[in-house]
Motif scaffolding. Structure first.
Motif, PDB file in Angstrom:
ATOM      1  N   LEU A 161       0.832  -1.201   0.000  1.00 38.98           N
ATOM      2  CA  LEU A 161       0.000   0.000   0.000  1.00 38.98           C
ATOM      3  C   LEU A 161       0.868   1.253   0.000  1.00 38.98           C
ATOM      4  CD1 LEU A 161      -2.746  -1.061   2.572  1.00 38.98           C
ATOM      5  CD2 LEU A 161      -2.957  -0.981   0.084  1.00 38.98           C
ATOM      6  N   ASP A 168       2.254   2.527  -3.263  1.00 37.61           N
ATOM      7  CA  ASP A 168       1.326   3.035  -4.271  1.00 37.61           C
ATOM      8  C   ASP A 168       1.327   4.565  -4.245  1.00 37.61           C
ATOM      9  OD1 ASP A 168      -0.755   3.760  -5.882  1.00 37.61           O
ATOM     10  OD2 ASP A 168      -2.241   2.447  -4.956  1.00 37.61           O
ATOM     11  N   ASP A 173      -0.465   6.678  -5.837  1.00 39.09           N
ATOM     12  CA  ASP A 173      -1.819   7.236  -5.811  1.00 39.09           C
ATOM     13  C   ASP A 173      -2.362   7.271  -4.389  1.00 39.09           C
ATOM     14  OD1 ASP A 173      -1.735   7.525  -8.530  1.00 39.09           O
ATOM     15  OD2 ASP A 173      -2.751   5.628  -8.945  1.00 39.09           O
ATOM     16  N   LEU A 174      -2.091   6.194  -3.634  1.00 36.09           N
ATOM     17  CA  LEU A 174      -2.568   6.144  -2.255  1.00 36.09           C
ATOM     18  C   LEU A 174      -1.887   7.216  -1.414  1.00 36.09           C
ATOM     19  CD1 LEU A 174      -4.248   4.784  -0.066  1.00 36.09           C
ATOM     20  CD2 LEU A 174      -2.394   3.153   0.265  1.00 36.09           C
ATOM     21  N   ARG A 205      -3.546  10.426  -2.070  1.00 35.86           N
ATOM     22  CA  ARG A 205      -4.859  10.537  -1.432  1.00 35.86           C
ATOM     23  C   ARG A 205      -4.707  10.850   0.053  1.00 35.86           C
ATOM     24  NH1 ARG A 205      -5.972   6.106  -4.832  1.00 35.86           N
ATOM     25  NH2 ARG A 205      -5.837   4.582  -3.155  1.00 35.86           N
ATOM     26  N   LEU A 227      -9.799   5.686   2.090  1.00 39.38           N
ATOM     27  CA  LEU A 227      -8.647   6.045   1.268  1.00 39.38           C
ATOM     28  C   LEU A 227      -8.088   4.834   0.527  1.00 39.38           C
ATOM     29  CD1 LEU A 227      -6.913   8.472   3.766  1.00 39.38           C
ATOM     30  CD2 LEU A 227      -7.954   9.089   1.593  1.00 39.38           C
ATOM     31  N   ILE A 228      -8.046   3.696   1.187  1.00 38.16           N
ATOM     32  CA  ILE A 228      -7.491   2.500   0.557  1.00 38.16           C
ATOM     33  C   ILE A 228      -8.429   1.974  -0.521  1.00 38.16           C
ATOM     34  CG2 ILE A 228      -6.881   0.079   0.986  1.00 38.16           C
ATOM     35  CD1 ILE A 228      -5.777   0.951   3.657  1.00 38.16           C
ATOM     36  N   GLU A 283     -10.424   3.748  -2.488  1.00 38.17           N
ATOM     37  CA  GLU A 283     -10.740   4.686  -3.563  1.00 38.17           C
ATOM     38  C   GLU A 283     -10.500   4.015  -4.915  1.00 38.17           C
ATOM     39  OE1 GLU A 283     -11.791   7.866  -3.919  1.00 38.17           O
ATOM     40  OE2 GLU A 283     -12.309   7.962  -1.813  1.00 38.17           O
ATOM     41  N   ARG A 310      -9.098   3.161  -8.402  1.00 36.70           N
ATOM     42  CA  ARG A 310      -7.771   3.443  -8.956  1.00 36.70           C
ATOM     43  C   ARG A 310      -7.798   3.333 -10.469  1.00 36.70           C
ATOM     44  NH1 ARG A 310      -3.796   0.040  -4.870  1.00 36.70           N
ATOM     45  NH2 ARG A 310      -4.887   0.547  -2.951  1.00 36.70           N
TER      46      ARG A 310
END
Length: 415
Positions: A42, A45, A47-48, A51, A163-164, A166, A168
């Motif tokens: 995680l 990532d 993107d994470l 976020r 958040l996790i 969301e 992608r």
């Protein structure tokens, strides 16, 4: 072994592990803290991480006596692989550990915990934040300062599930969470709103009272199905006012449930009537409290082991449920592979898929041809029968050549 998190925090030992990461006892500039390190996959990532950075203000600004406060958000680290939430340290156990030890709480204890968490939820929901993963593991119990009073319940991991989960890269997120506590509208594919937290919290309350969740047991898919199709079984010995309140918050339709502030107020109202009540005396849904002892050599068979929880309780089916979006059962044509069907049977190369526009056009042409052929055969049979019955006597009765009059011919069907 100690590990540096960012430039201000150090971890010492593991306090707990969850699906999203590991919680460590740590040290910061202001003393002991809890540090939740997300899993490496995680944290890697980008993107994470973006976020989390975007939600930083909301996560840090959520303050309430019954919410574990977030002090800092660490993104990066020496090797760029750290993604951590630095939180207030709660020195008590989580509710799951407490239930494993006590099995069931008294109605007063269970309702007191739920009322505190509902109070915290009201503030979070007012800020537009939905927890989405309320379960006993995310409810912490802080012992009273003097050691004599009841513990304080605090909700942790706010915003982490959202958040996790969301979407992608333009895709859609799946059903994420623990099946026992997932609201039916999530199973039906609707976006999670504040009402999903109310459903999950009252499911936790049910578990604290009964020792089991209302729809748990068996395969996760079966649990999700029960969330949509079954009613919660009433708990014997529970005051009717409390059960009515719980039923309302376990409604299949999100709009029927109470809001967090209303739930907290109503739970506090029933608390005085629960003082002195012992834990509910009920058995588990899958058999007796104790497994039968093994048979002694030469002794009588103690009987079968407890049965598993059935997938569907026939007497608890909610046939008239008011779901936010009702689940539709596919009809026979869809099951056979209609235009929007679910069945996909093998077919030869070039053969039209059942239910497609090409397949339907070909079917209509075949039906018209069959009707034409059948009508022609019927006309031929009728003509032959007439000839055998009447014959040709040679008289001039207005018939044309061959002895047939136009009005005597059987009608010919056209396509």
């Amino acid at each position: 072994m100690a590990r540096n998190i960012g430039s201000q925090y150090t971890t010492h030992r593991v306090l707990g592990r969850g699906s999203a990461g590991t919680v460590w006892l740590g040290e910061g500039p202001e003393g002991p803290v809890a540090i939740k390190l997300l899993r490496e996959d995680l944290a890697a990532d980008p993107d994470l991480a973006e976020r989390f950075a975007h939600e930083r203000h909301a996560l840090l600004g959520l303050e309430h006596p019954h919410i574990v406060g977030v002090r800092d958000l660490v993104i990066g680290g020496p090797d760029g692989s750290d993604l951590a939430l630095v939180m207030d340290l709660v020195r008590g156990p989580d509710l799951r550990t407490h239930l494993e030890r006590e099995r069931r709480l008294t109605p007063y204890e269970a309702v007191a915990v739920a009322a505190q968490i509902a109070s915290g939820l009201s503030v979070a929901h007012a800020a537009g934040i939905v927890h989405r993963d309320i379960k006993p593991e995310n409810i912490l119990l802080e012992p009273a300062a003097d050691g004599s009073g009841p513990p304080t319940a605090l909700l942790t991991d706010f915003g982490v599930a959202k958040l996790i989960d969301e979407p992608r890269h333009g895709g859609k997120g799946g059903v994420v969470g623990t099946p026992d506590y997932i609201a039916p509208e999530i199973v039906e594919g609707l976006p999670p709103r504040a009402a999903v937290d109310i459903y999950a919290l009252v499911t936790v309350l049910y578990e604290a009272l009964a020792g089991f969740t209302p729809f748990g047991g068996g395969h996760p898919g079966a649990v999700l199905r029960r969330q949509v199709t079954e009613k919660a079984a009433p708990l014997p010995g529970l005051p009717q006012a409390l059960w009515d309140l719980m039923q309302q918050c376990l409604a299949k339709a999100p709009a029927s449930r109470l809001r967090a502030g209303e739930l907290a107020s109503r739970l506090r109202e029933v608390l005085p009537s629960l003082e002195g009540l012992p834990p509910l005396d009920i058995g588990d849904p899958d058999g007796p409290d104790e497994l039968p002892a093994p048979a002694e050599p030469g002794g009588a068979d103690p009987g079968p082991l407890p049965a598993a929880v059935p997938l569907v309780h026939p007497d608890l089916l909610d046939d008239e449920r008011a779901t936010h979006t009702r689940m539709r059962v596919p009809d026979a044509e869809e099951l056979a592979g209609g235009a929007h069907g679910t069945a996909r049977t093998p077919r030869a190369p070039g053969q039209a898929r059942a239910g497609s526009a090409r397949h339907q056009a070909a079917t209509r042409r075949k039906r018209r041809l069959a009707v034409t052929v059948a009508a022609g055969l019927a006309a031929a049979v009728a003509l032959g029968g007439w000839l055998l019955a009447g014959g040709d006597d040679g008289s001039d009765d207005g018939r044309g050549p061959g002895g047939t009059a136009e009005q005597d011919l059987p009608p010919t069907a056209t396509p």
